[in-house]
Design a protein around this motif. Sequence first.
Motif, PDB file in Angstrom:
ATOM      1  N   LEU A 102      -4.104  -2.023 -14.970  1.00  0.00           N
ATOM      2  CA  LEU A 102      -4.842  -2.330 -16.086  1.00  0.00           C
ATOM      3  C   LEU A 102      -5.550  -3.683 -16.279  1.00  0.00           C
ATOM      4  O   LEU A 102      -6.276  -3.784 -17.365  1.00  0.00           O
ATOM      5  CB  LEU A 102      -3.410  -2.851 -16.791  1.00  0.00           C
ATOM      6  N   LEU A 103      -5.532  -4.342 -15.274  1.00  0.00           N
ATOM      7  CA  LEU A 103      -6.371  -5.569 -15.251  1.00  0.00           C
ATOM      8  C   LEU A 103      -7.646  -5.538 -14.610  1.00  0.00           C
ATOM      9  O   LEU A 103      -8.504  -6.363 -14.402  1.00  0.00           O
ATOM     10  CB  LEU A 103      -5.611  -6.799 -15.124  1.00  0.00           C
ATOM     11  N   GLY A 104      -7.825  -4.335 -13.510  1.00  0.00           N
ATOM     12  CA  GLY A 104      -8.855  -4.197 -12.741  1.00  0.00           C
ATOM     13  C   GLY A 104      -8.729  -5.015 -11.448  1.00  0.00           C
ATOM     14  O   GLY A 104      -9.894  -5.653 -10.870  1.00  0.00           O
ATOM     15  N   LEU A 105      -7.613  -5.339 -11.213  1.00  0.00           N
ATOM     16  CA  LEU A 105      -7.510  -6.057  -9.942  1.00  0.00           C
ATOM     17  C   LEU A 105      -7.174  -5.292  -8.777  1.00  0.00           C
ATOM     18  O   LEU A 105      -6.211  -4.427  -8.884  1.00  0.00           O
ATOM     19  CB  LEU A 105      -6.307  -7.201 -10.095  1.00  0.00           C
ATOM     20  N   PRO A 106      -7.596  -5.434  -7.605  1.00  0.00           N
ATOM     21  CA  PRO A 106      -7.302  -4.736  -6.329  1.00  0.00           C
ATOM     22  C   PRO A 106      -5.755  -5.099  -5.986  1.00  0.00           C
ATOM     23  O   PRO A 106      -5.503  -6.345  -6.162  1.00  0.00           O
ATOM     24  CB  PRO A 106      -8.208  -5.124  -5.359  1.00  0.00           C
ATOM     25  N   THR A 107      -5.005  -4.236  -5.569  1.00  0.00           N
ATOM     26  CA  THR A 107      -3.510  -4.697  -5.066  1.00  0.00           C
ATOM     27  C   THR A 107      -3.313  -3.990  -3.935  1.00  0.00           C
ATOM     28  O   THR A 107      -3.828  -2.913  -3.662  1.00  0.00           O
ATOM     29  CB  THR A 107      -2.655  -4.047  -6.281  1.00  0.00           C
ATOM     30  N   VAL A 108      -2.502  -4.613  -3.035  1.00  0.00           N
ATOM     31  CA  VAL A 108      -2.125  -4.364  -1.615  1.00  0.00           C
ATOM     32  C   VAL A 108      -0.602  -4.608  -1.859  1.00  0.00           C
ATOM     33  O   VAL A 108      -0.120  -5.556  -1.899  1.00  0.00           O
ATOM     34  CB  VAL A 108      -2.817  -5.051  -0.582  1.00  0.00           C
ATOM     35  N   GLY A 109       0.006  -3.491  -1.237  1.00  0.00           N
ATOM     36  CA  GLY A 109       1.578  -3.398  -1.025  1.00  0.00           C
ATOM     37  C   GLY A 109       2.097  -3.470   0.492  1.00  0.00           C
ATOM     38  O   GLY A 109       1.602  -2.347   1.098  1.00  0.00           O
ATOM     39  N   VAL A 110       2.535  -4.455   0.946  1.00  0.00           N
ATOM     40  CA  VAL A 110       3.023  -4.514   2.378  1.00  0.00           C
ATOM     41  C   VAL A 110       4.431  -3.903   2.226  1.00  0.00           C
ATOM     42  O   VAL A 110       5.212  -4.381   1.602  1.00  0.00           O
ATOM     43  CB  VAL A 110       3.120  -5.811   2.920  1.00  0.00           C
ATOM     44  N   VAL A 111       4.652  -2.354   2.878  1.00  0.00           N
ATOM     45  CA  VAL A 111       5.737  -1.963   2.574  1.00  0.00           C
ATOM     46  C   VAL A 111       6.917  -1.907   3.919  1.00  0.00           C
ATOM     47  O   VAL A 111       6.426  -1.601   5.014  1.00  0.00           O
ATOM     48  CB  VAL A 111       5.724  -0.623   2.312  1.00  0.00           C
ATOM     49  N   ARG A 112       8.031  -2.350   3.873  1.00  0.00           N
ATOM     50  CA  ARG A 112       9.033  -2.388   4.540  1.00  0.00           C
ATOM     51  C   ARG A 112       9.253  -0.870   5.170  1.00  0.00           C
ATOM     52  O   ARG A 112       9.711  -0.213   4.437  1.00  0.00           O
ATOM     53  CB  ARG A 112      10.251  -3.058   4.042  1.00  0.00           C
ATOM     54  N   GLY A 113       9.112  -0.740   6.446  1.00  0.00           N
ATOM     55  CA  GLY A 113       9.685   0.783   7.000  1.00  0.00           C
ATOM     56  C   GLY A 113       8.215   1.352   7.713  1.00  0.00           C
ATOM     57  O   GLY A 113       7.510   2.202   6.893  1.00  0.00           O
ATOM     58  N   GLN A 114       8.121   1.012   8.845  1.00  0.00           N
ATOM     59  CA  GLN A 114       6.753   1.830   9.511  1.00  0.00           C
ATOM     60  C   GLN A 114       6.958   3.495   9.397  1.00  0.00           C
ATOM     61  O   GLN A 114       5.975   4.148   9.553  1.00  0.00           O
ATOM     62  CB  GLN A 114       6.624   1.228  10.788  1.00  0.00           C
ATOM     63  N   GLU A 115       8.346   3.781   9.523  1.00  0.00           N
ATOM     64  CA  GLU A 115       8.295   5.044   9.423  1.00  0.00           C
ATOM     65  C   GLU A 115       8.064   6.078   8.238  1.00  0.00           C
ATOM     66  O   GLU A 115       7.813   7.166   8.435  1.00  0.00           O
ATOM     67  CB  GLU A 115       9.862   5.441   9.901  1.00  0.00           C
ATOM     68  N   LEU A 116       7.841   5.202   7.156  1.00  0.00           N
ATOM     69  CA  LEU A 116       7.423   5.813   6.028  1.00  0.00           C
ATOM     70  C   LEU A 116       6.292   6.221   5.802  1.00  0.00           C
ATOM     71  O   LEU A 116       5.724   6.953   5.036  1.00  0.00           O
ATOM     72  CB  LEU A 116       7.852   4.892   4.787  1.00  0.00           C
ATOM     73  N   ALA A 117       5.093   5.848   6.872  1.00  0.00           N
ATOM     74  CA  ALA A 117       3.619   5.784   6.895  1.00  0.00           C
ATOM     75  C   ALA A 117       3.234   7.392   7.000  1.00  0.00           C
ATOM     76  O   ALA A 117       2.283   7.717   6.199  1.00  0.00           O
ATOM     77  CB  ALA A 117       3.022   5.295   7.928  1.00  0.00           C
ATOM     78  N   ASP A 118       4.103   8.100   7.470  1.00  0.00           N
ATOM     79  CA  ASP A 118       3.644   9.612   7.856  1.00  0.00           C
ATOM     80  C   ASP A 118       4.795  10.403   6.742  1.00  0.00           C
ATOM     81  O   ASP A 118       4.553  11.701   6.922  1.00  0.00           O
ATOM     82  CB  ASP A 118       3.816   9.936   9.091  1.00  0.00           C
ATOM     83  N   ARG A 119       5.295   9.927   5.857  1.00  0.00           N
ATOM     84  CA  ARG A 119       6.274  10.784   5.179  1.00  0.00           C
ATOM     85  C   ARG A 119       5.542  10.860   3.514  1.00  0.00           C
ATOM     86  O   ARG A 119       4.854   9.966   2.979  1.00  0.00           O
ATOM     87  CB  ARG A 119       7.579  10.272   4.960  1.00  0.00           C
ATOM     88  N   PRO A 120       6.236  12.095   2.903  1.00  0.00           N
ATOM     89  CA  PRO A 120       5.635  12.246   1.571  1.00  0.00           C
ATOM     90  C   PRO A 120       6.231  10.939   0.739  1.00  0.00           C
ATOM     91  O   PRO A 120       7.197  10.104   1.040  1.00  0.00           O
ATOM     92  CB  PRO A 120       6.272  13.085   1.045  1.00  0.00           C
TER      93      PRO A 120
END
Length: 332
Positions: A102-120
């Motif tokens: 909405l504000l035109g700001l780049p966002t990055v989310g550091v997500v807990r759980g490396q195993e999620l990287a290759d999942r839907p």
Amino acid sequence: MSDNGWVISPEPSEAPESPEALDLATLRPRLPSPVREAVDERFARRGVRLLLKRDDLIHPELVGNKWRKLAPNLRAAAGRTVLTFGGAYSNHLRATAAAGRLLGLPTVGVVRGQELADRPLNPSLAQCAADGMRFHFVDRSTYRRKSEPRTLAALLRACAAEDAYVIPEGGSNSLAVLGCRALGEELRDHGGVDVAAIACGTGGTFAGLAAGLGPGRRALGIPVLRGGFLDAEIRTLQGEAFGGPRGDWSLDDRFHFGGYARTPPELDAFAADFEQRHGLPVERLYVAKLLYGLVALAEEGAFARGTTIAAVVTGSPHPRPPTGSRRAPGPT
């Protein structure tokens, strides 16, 4: 920089005024959020009145307490990339991603759980991705150390976001607590509220709510995580924001249903029944646990006859995943 040495945000008195503040105003938040009565015999037969503080109606995408916590931090970000943290079902990640779009700001989310990287992606992360958030999935050991300066610096490098404005998990820092004080002030000014109740994750909203209520009213928090750590966290947050404890408040940690994102059939059935009774879509991870706890406490006789409770509805149910959204954009 705060005392923990890693949250890259100014002290409350140093939050900069910037053009981004004007952009936030153009989003037209509905403040104060509306309050309506929920006539429910489970409370009425105990002589207790239940109000619903509809913070879920503040903004269609930056819902509830997320607006109150994010707004002061987004102003302080002053146009920089915003990096923050959360689990696979984090409402905070959803709200931060929406704010970025909405504000035109780049966002990055550091997500807990490396195993999620290759999942839907689940519906929550899929919505974040659709809003343009880049993800960096990390193992749980690294995630636990994210507050350590060396670990944070390595994460920023890995995300190619060394100059990012960092918001802690759940969005709870001193600026957020100051922003949430308005929630307590709105309930104080509404009149007649004896108890303001809210579901608690990281404690920032509750810390501000309790501070804003003023004398003669108390705040009740229903933690949605196990562990019993929240009391100390709230005291720390109030100390950082106000210089010491504020307000009359207490926590009841019996209604987490096993921990965050745990929604057993009993809780789901309760939420569905509440929806039918009151026409309110009930978010399961926070709001359902709050309402369940209040019903149980009323039936235990925990509230004196004549008590008026304001339950803060902090969010709405998760959206369905956008069509075709299965993987996160970007290299991280």
